[in-house]
Write a protein that holds these residues in place. Structure first.
Motif, PDB file in Angstrom:
ATOM      1  N   UNK A 151       0.390  -1.317   0.129  1.00 38.20           N
ATOM      2  CA  UNK A 151       0.075   0.121  -0.015  1.00 38.20           C
ATOM      3  C   UNK A 151       1.153   1.146  -0.225  1.00 38.20           C
ATOM      4  N   UNK A 152       1.932   1.594   0.210  1.00 38.31           N
ATOM      5  CA  UNK A 152       2.625   2.614   0.525  1.00 38.31           C
ATOM      6  C   UNK A 152       3.845   2.246  -0.402  1.00 38.31           C
ATOM      7  N   UNK A 153       3.932   1.302  -1.035  1.00 37.73           N
ATOM      8  CA  UNK A 153       4.431   2.047  -2.105  1.00 37.73           C
ATOM      9  C   UNK A 153       3.499   2.274  -3.457  1.00 37.73           C
ATOM     10  N   UNK A 154       2.047   1.860  -3.379  1.00 34.15           N
ATOM     11  CA  UNK A 154       1.542   2.541  -4.413  1.00 34.15           C
ATOM     12  C   UNK A 154       0.529   3.816  -4.065  1.00 34.15           C
ATOM     13  N   UNK A 155       0.923   3.975  -3.031  1.00 36.63           N
ATOM     14  CA  UNK A 155       0.717   6.064  -2.350  1.00 36.63           C
ATOM     15  C   UNK A 155       1.646   5.837  -3.288  1.00 36.63           C
ATOM     16  N   UNK A 170       1.351   9.165  -6.336  1.00 37.75           N
ATOM     17  CA  UNK A 170       1.955  10.240  -6.235  1.00 37.75           C
ATOM     18  C   UNK A 170       2.474  10.856  -7.353  1.00 37.75           C
ATOM     19  N   UNK A 171       3.753  10.186  -7.923  1.00 40.94           N
ATOM     20  CA  UNK A 171       4.446  10.548  -8.150  1.00 40.94           C
ATOM     21  C   UNK A 171       3.929  10.464 -10.268  1.00 40.94           C
ATOM     22  N   UNK A 172       2.687  10.114 -10.678  1.00 35.65           N
ATOM     23  CA  UNK A 172       2.415  10.093 -11.784  1.00 35.65           C
ATOM     24  C   UNK A 172       1.854  11.448 -12.239  1.00 35.65           C
ATOM     25  N   UNK A 202      -6.178 -13.220  -5.661  1.00 36.57           N
ATOM     26  CA  UNK A 202      -7.136 -12.263  -5.006  1.00 36.57           C
ATOM     27  C   UNK A 202      -7.368 -10.471  -5.790  1.00 36.57           C
ATOM     28  N   UNK A 203      -9.106  -9.953  -5.654  1.00 40.09           N
ATOM     29  CA  UNK A 203      -8.809  -8.799  -5.985  1.00 40.09           C
ATOM     30  C   UNK A 203      -8.222  -7.676  -4.328  1.00 40.09           C
ATOM     31  N   UNK A 204      -7.408  -6.923  -4.829  1.00 38.18           N
ATOM     32  CA  UNK A 204      -6.861  -6.450  -3.688  1.00 38.18           C
ATOM     33  C   UNK A 204      -7.436  -4.426  -4.056  1.00 38.18           C
ATOM     34  N   UNK A 205      -7.877  -4.650  -3.961  1.00 43.28           N
ATOM     35  CA  UNK A 205      -8.865  -3.031  -3.287  1.00 43.28           C
ATOM     36  C   UNK A 205      -7.853  -2.145  -2.948  1.00 43.28           C
ATOM     37  N   UNK A 206      -7.279  -2.310  -1.855  1.00 41.66           N
ATOM     38  CA  UNK A 206      -6.693  -1.743  -1.201  1.00 41.66           C
ATOM     39  C   UNK A 206      -5.221  -0.991  -1.872  1.00 41.66           C
ATOM     40  N   UNK A 207      -5.249  -0.957  -2.834  1.00 38.42           N
ATOM     41  CA  UNK A 207      -3.805  -0.835  -3.868  1.00 38.42           C
ATOM     42  C   UNK A 207      -4.219   0.235  -4.688  1.00 38.42           C
ATOM     43  N   UNK A 208      -4.750  -0.651  -5.422  1.00 41.83           N
ATOM     44  CA  UNK A 208      -6.066   0.835  -5.513  1.00 41.83           C
ATOM     45  C   UNK A 208      -6.923   2.006  -5.452  1.00 41.83           C
ATOM     46  N   UNK A 209      -7.319   2.125  -4.440  1.00 44.91           N
ATOM     47  CA  UNK A 209      -7.033   2.852  -3.384  1.00 44.91           C
ATOM     48  C   UNK A 209      -6.612   3.453  -2.754  1.00 44.91           C
ATOM     49  N   UNK A 210      -5.329   2.476  -3.114  1.00 44.12           N
ATOM     50  CA  UNK A 210      -4.162   3.956  -2.107  1.00 44.12           C
ATOM     51  C   UNK A 210      -3.562   5.096  -3.690  1.00 44.12           C
ATOM     52  N   UNK A 211      -3.703   4.405  -4.437  1.00 37.96           N
ATOM     53  CA  UNK A 211      -3.249   5.465  -5.982  1.00 37.96           C
ATOM     54  C   UNK A 211      -3.882   6.409  -6.476  1.00 37.96           C
ATOM     55  N   UNK A 212      -5.380   5.833  -5.659  1.00 34.83           N
ATOM     56  CA  UNK A 212      -6.467   6.844  -6.089  1.00 34.83           C
ATOM     57  C   UNK A 212      -6.702   8.054  -5.449  1.00 34.83           C
ATOM     58  N   UNK A 213      -5.702   7.406  -4.058  1.00 36.31           N
ATOM     59  CA  UNK A 213      -6.010   8.178  -2.928  1.00 36.31           C
ATOM     60  C   UNK A 213      -4.965   9.457  -3.063  1.00 36.31           C
TER      61      UNK A 213
END
Lengths: 257, 822
Positions: free
Chosen positions: B213-217, B221-223, B750-761
């Motif tokens: 999740x931290x990597x996703x955040x 932010x970097x995109x 399994x779907x990992x919505x937490x990564x997708x949420x972190x990317x979006x947030x």
């Protein structure tokens, strides 16, 4: 001497002779047995000057070593010159003396440097009458040639040499002129251990079982301490820092409290 | 300095301004301008000049206090203005005329094309079909978006690939990985002259590259553009139980605790607890019951590896009824067990020079953890001091030879007899210790071997020599002689590199003692012998006992090779080499092995060939040409949990793949074929319980030979090689090999919505489920300015600039004169 003549000797003298014969026999039997199989044969450094002022002392120390510890030591002490190749058959060397010692030859200096560097140990024992006497000056002069740039240090009271077999808290010797031992360390190992308290004077015993010298000021307890210190030095040469292993520390600390 | 630009096409005020300054450039085609400085000086010069100007203004204004306050202020302001103009002209200002155009940004529409997207959802045959269906429904919103930005459709698994248009269907069978990080990096850099305005990411989030999740955040932010993520809720997951991750270092230290964390995940199954089992090469090590909270559970296994080398550890959970994917119910990792430090127990019967020089050697080696016990006082010694005055400790016989024994790599009995210490009941432990892989060395002396009363004890049973009826300890000097085995054996390679051991031995001092034995034990070898006694009794003998090793050094005088050798001019290195070699041999140092197996990859996906090389060395440790090496791949987990391919049973994944993955992963129930080696005639047939691969190799001039096994079924294997040269058995080697059944995509699908949420947030975007449709997409910088060309017109050397400066300075001078300051 004919037997008949012996019998005519005064009774007291005959008693002394008989005691001497018995004592010699008692000493000789284990000596003979140990000489062949002994693990430790101590050598005494033969230098110029008075290099053996206490001729019977080492024999007595080694007797105590064999009696009190599991070390199998020969009671026969080998006198050896530093240039002798057989020096390296004796990893523990005893160097005593009284008065000035003539300078060592260059070959002797080289041999002793090699001896100490590769694992040999020398116990130096001064029988001089004073600290810093002629023998002491000679020792420091020659050690300066053998191991230049390495000085004598005082041995800390918690060093393993004071706990390699006995727990020794006090200095010992025939006298207590220097309240410390000195040593030269090579890679944390004490290669030279130096006492100016005439250890051998406390060890020396004549053939009739009498101590050759009184010890002062501590009396017989001080003599016992001199033996313990001598045994510790022999044990240190054989076991090095064994008593510094972690497994020993709690026991030793508990007993030292 | 940049100034706010005019709107495109409104260059008229610019023309006026330029005419005012008497510059008069041709402004045709420029629609924007800004002021820049063209001095080209370093910043520190500019700062220094500015400070200098300020100081000058302050210095010359000290006389102003004589004037009335208002006049003083006017004069001061004029001086500041003059100084400011001088400074500004010094920096060489210019007008940069620019021809700019406006470019629409782009929107990356990223679709996950990995295999996990082939799994079914509650309402759709597959996740990817659910995505395509939803995009089809959102066609009008996408068209509206295309009016504001260029929409670029991509499909990604490990990398993002640009598509020509929105596809009606996508084949995800080739998507072996899901790398969200890389996909987002790809779309952020593939610009074609347009800035990224937004990302629409359709994925199950089942990243296979370890994204947290931290990597996703951080990535979000970097995109630099909002990421709108569209995923699948928990209900969309097909029923499955999986060993999601095994967290362990890939190496461990022997005899030290290793922690292995296992994450278990369950979806769509009614499970509160599950048993997680850890196996080492098929044998159960531990089983732990794990509670599953919100579908997740974690087990921590702690164990101490007992052997050096690579070992395969398998973690598994039982297969549940109705699972979509069963191949992910197990995971196997290879743990490389290395030595931390060699633990050596040295027990000496009494202090001696032999004991001292060996201890000194062992202590000097930083890789050796030496535990010494010397008997300093025997039961027959005189006690002239109280216990409190002695530095002696009790000999912890019970601890050493029961609980602690297995922690030692080598046990050394140095001139030590067990009898005085009532140790007879522990001798059997030492025998077991050796038979199970430990190493034992007995060093001679007057209380060792026969003189230590070991004849007829369990110790004699493991020694390389026989003691019954042996003559007593002999102390006559002698020069030992190498046997043919001794010349080859690594223990006695004591000379300088390349020097024959005979030559090195010849310059060493004579040995001074020997413990005589009555013969060699079966399978033992004499390496060094006494040439002057009847029967040439062994001085050094070695033997393999069970899984362990034993060695006898029948003398207590090797210290002469150290100290007495120094007296003869040597440096005693032969002694050091001898003991280093002995310890390395006793601890089975892999570098001393004469048969070596090199496998580039211990873990392979099913379908990839198992390749490697065998190296066979001669007794002189040079490559042995013409050696026969038999290489076998033996399955280890035939009695384990469902392990596709390792047994003759059909893999569970094959049947489940038909319903769940649309043919993914590749079918594992194909017969092994295309094998370069030979299939074991006894075990290779389809009816056989165990599938084996075997090949016979002959080494080349360098002692090497290579092999490859193709189409190896999934499972955990031991790759074993055994080498012979003529009649000599050179040795063997073994390495674990894991052929992974489940591809990484189906390990934890399994779907990992937490990564997708972190990317979006983190990118100021928004997370939605796929079926919720498109939200209002906010673009970053909907229109970007692109500079087509530019021209700089200097301001500092114009008439207007000089006139202005003279005007201000003259005004200040005139006012001073008028107000009586001159």
């Amino acid at each position: 001497m004919p037997i008949r003549s012996c019998l005519r000797l005064p009774l007291e003298l005959r008693g002394y002779l008989a005691a001497a014969v018995v004592a010699h026999a008692l000493i000789s039997i284990p000596h003979q047995a140990l000489a062949e199989d002994a693990d430790v044969v101590l050598a005494q450094l033969e230098t110029g000057g008075q290099f053996n002022p206490r001729p019977d002392a080492l024999r007595r120390l080694l007797w105590e070593v064999t009696q009190r510890t599991s070390i199998e030591a020969s009671l026969e002490v080998t006198a050896i010159r530093a240039e002798d190749p057989k020096l390296f058959y004796h990893p523990l060397l005893y160097w005593s003396g009284r008065g000035a010692v003539p300078p060592f030859s260059d070959a002797a200096v080289r041999a002793l440097r090699r001896y100490l560097t590769y694992g040999g140990t020398i116990l130096v024992d001064s029988a001089d009458e004073e600290v810093g006497g002629a023998f002491d000056q000679s020792v420091r002069r020659e050690m300066g040639r053998i191991l230049p740039r390495i000085e004598f240090d005082r041995v800390p009271t918690d060093h393993v040499v004071y706990k390699s077999f006995f727990l020794v808290d006090h200095q010992a010797g025939r006298v207590l002129r220097a309240p410390y031992l000195e040593a030269i360390a090579i890679e944390k190992r004490y290669a030279v251990i130096y006492s100016q308290n005439d250890l051998a004077g406390a060890w020396a015993r004549d053939s009739f079982g009498r101590w050759e010298f009184d010890v002062s000021p501590g009396g017989e307890r001080q003599r016992e301490m001199a033996f313990r210190l001598g045994i510790n030095v022999v044990m240190y040469a054989l076991c090095l820092d064994y008593k510094e292993d972690l497994v020993h520390i709690p026991f030793i600390l508990k007993r030292r409290r | 300095m940049p100034v706010p630009a005019f709107m495109p096409g409104s260059a008229r005020p610019l023309d006026f301004f330029l005419r005012l300054l008497s510059i008069g450039p041709d402004t045709g085609g420029f629609n924007d301008w800004r002021i820049v400085f063209t001095h080209g000086l370093p910043t520190w010069v500019v700062v220094f000049a500015s400070l200098l100007v300020v100081l000058v203004v302050l210095a010359v204004s000290r006389t102003l206090f004589r004037l009335p306050r208002r006049r003083a202020v006017v004069i001061f302001l004029l001086r500041v203005l003059t100084a400011g103009l001088v400074l500004t002209l010094f920096l060489r200002p210019a007008i940069e005329l620019r021809a700019v155009s406006r470019v629409r940004t782009r929107v990356a529409l990223l679709m996950d094309g990995s295999r996990s997207m082939g799994l079914p959802t509650a309402s759709s045959p597959s996740r990817i079909e659910a995505v395509l269906s939803e995009l089809s429904k959102s066609r009008s919103e996408l068209d509206a978006l295309a009016e504001r930005a260029v929409v670029e459709p991509y499909v990604f698994s490990d990398r993002a690939q640009l598509l020509d248009g929105l596809p009606s269907r996508l084949d995800v069978s080739d998507g072996r990985r899901t790398d969200l990080e890389q996909a987002l990096a790809d779309v952020a850099t593939q610009s074609a002259g347009r800035e990224l305005g937004a990302v629409l990411l359709y994925s199950d989030g089942a990243d296979t590259e370890g994204m947290t999740v931290e990597m996703a955040r951080r990535r979000g932010a970097k995109v630099g553009a909002p990421i709108y993520t569209f995923g699948f809720g928990r209900d969309a997951a097909a029923p499955d139980l999986a060993v999601r991750r095994v967290l362990a270092d890939n190496f461990a230290f022997v005899h030290n605790s290793v922690a292995m964390d296992v994450e278990v995940e369950v979806r769509g199954l009614d499970l509160d607890q599950v048993d997680v089992t850890l196996r080492k090469e098929g044998a159960v090590v531990q089983t732990k019951r794990v509670s599953l909270v919100e579908g997740m559970g974690r087990a921590t296994f702690e164990f101490k590896p007992r052997q050096v080398g690579k070992a395969a550890y398998e973690v598994s959970v039982p297969v549940q009824a109705g699972e979509t994917v069963t191949t992910n119910n197990q995971r196997t990792v290879v743990l490389k067990v290395i030595r931390d430090r060699i633990r050596v127990l040295q027990v000496a019967g009494h202090p001696s020079w032999d004991v001292r020089f060996l201890r000194e050697h062992l202590k000097r080696n930083p890789n050796i953890d030496l535990i010494s016990f010397f008997i300093l006082r025997s039961t027959t010694d005189v006690q002239k001091a109280s216990q409190e005055e002695l530095a002696l400790i009790p000999f912890p016989v019970n601890d050493l030879f029961t609980t602690e024994l297995s922690s030692f790599d080598v046990v050394i009995y140095q001139n030590f007899s067990y009898r005085p210490y009532r140790m007879a009941q522990y001798l059997g432990n030492i025998r077991q210790y050796v038979e199970r892989g430990g190493s034992f060395l007995m060093i001679g002396g007057d209380t060792a071997m026969g003189d230590g009363f070991y004849a007829g004890t369990p110790i004699e049973a493991i020694l390389p020599v026989r003691l019954a009826g042996a003559l007593p300890f002999d102390t006559q000097p002698y020069e030992p002689r190498l046997t043919p085995e001794g010349r080859r054996h690594p223990i006695l390679q004591i000379g300088e590199p390349g020097e024959p051991p005979d030559r090195a031995l010849a310059r060493l001092p004579a040995l001074r003692s020997i413990n005589l034995s009555s013969g060699l034990a079966p399978g033992a070898h004499t390496l060094l012998e006494h040439p002057g006694l009847p029967g040439n009794p062994p001085v050094i003998a070695v033997r393999e006992v069970g899984q362990g090793l034993s060695m006898v050094l029948a003398t207590d005088s090797t210290w002469y090779w150290r100290f007495a050798a120094v007296g003869q001019g040597s440096a005693g290195r032969e002694f050091d080499r001898f003991w280093s070699n002995a310890l390395r041999w006793l601890t089975r140092d892999p570098e001393l092995a004469r048969v070596r197996l090199q496998v580039p990859h211990s873990v392979l996906p099913v379908g990839e060939a198992v390749t490697g090389a065998v190296q066979v060395l001669g007794s002189d440790y040079r490559g042995l040409e013409g050696a026969k090496a038999s290489v076998r791949l033996v399955p280890l987990d035939s009695d384990g949990p469902p392990s596709p391919g390792a047994t003759g049973a059909r893999p569970a994944a094959a049947s489940s793949s038909e319903g769940g993955l649309g043919g993914l992963p590749p079918r594992l129930d194909a017969e092994p074929a295309g094998l370069e080696g030979l299939q074991d005639p006894g075990g290779g047939g389809p009816e056989s319980a165990v599938v084996r691969f075997e090949t016979e190799l002959e080494t080349g001039a360098d002692g090497r030979a290579t092999f490859a096994f193709h189409a190896v079924p999934a499972g955990t294997y031991a790759l074993r090689v055994e080498a012979n040269k003529g009649r000599e058995h050179v040795g063997w080697a073994e390495e674990p090999v894991i052929i992974e059944a489940a591809d990484v995509e189906t390990q934890a699908p399994f779907p990992r919505t937490e990564l997708l949420r972190a990317l979006a947030d983190a990118s100021s975007g928004q997370y939605r489920e796929v079926e919720d449709g498109l939200p209002t997409i906010v673009l970053r910088d909907p229109e970007r300015i692109e500079v087509d060309r530019s021209q700089r017109v200097p301001l500092w050397n114009t008439f207007m600039a000089v006139f202005t400066l003279l005007l201000v300075a003259g005004s200040e001078w005139w006012l001073r004169r008028r107000w009586g300051l001159l």
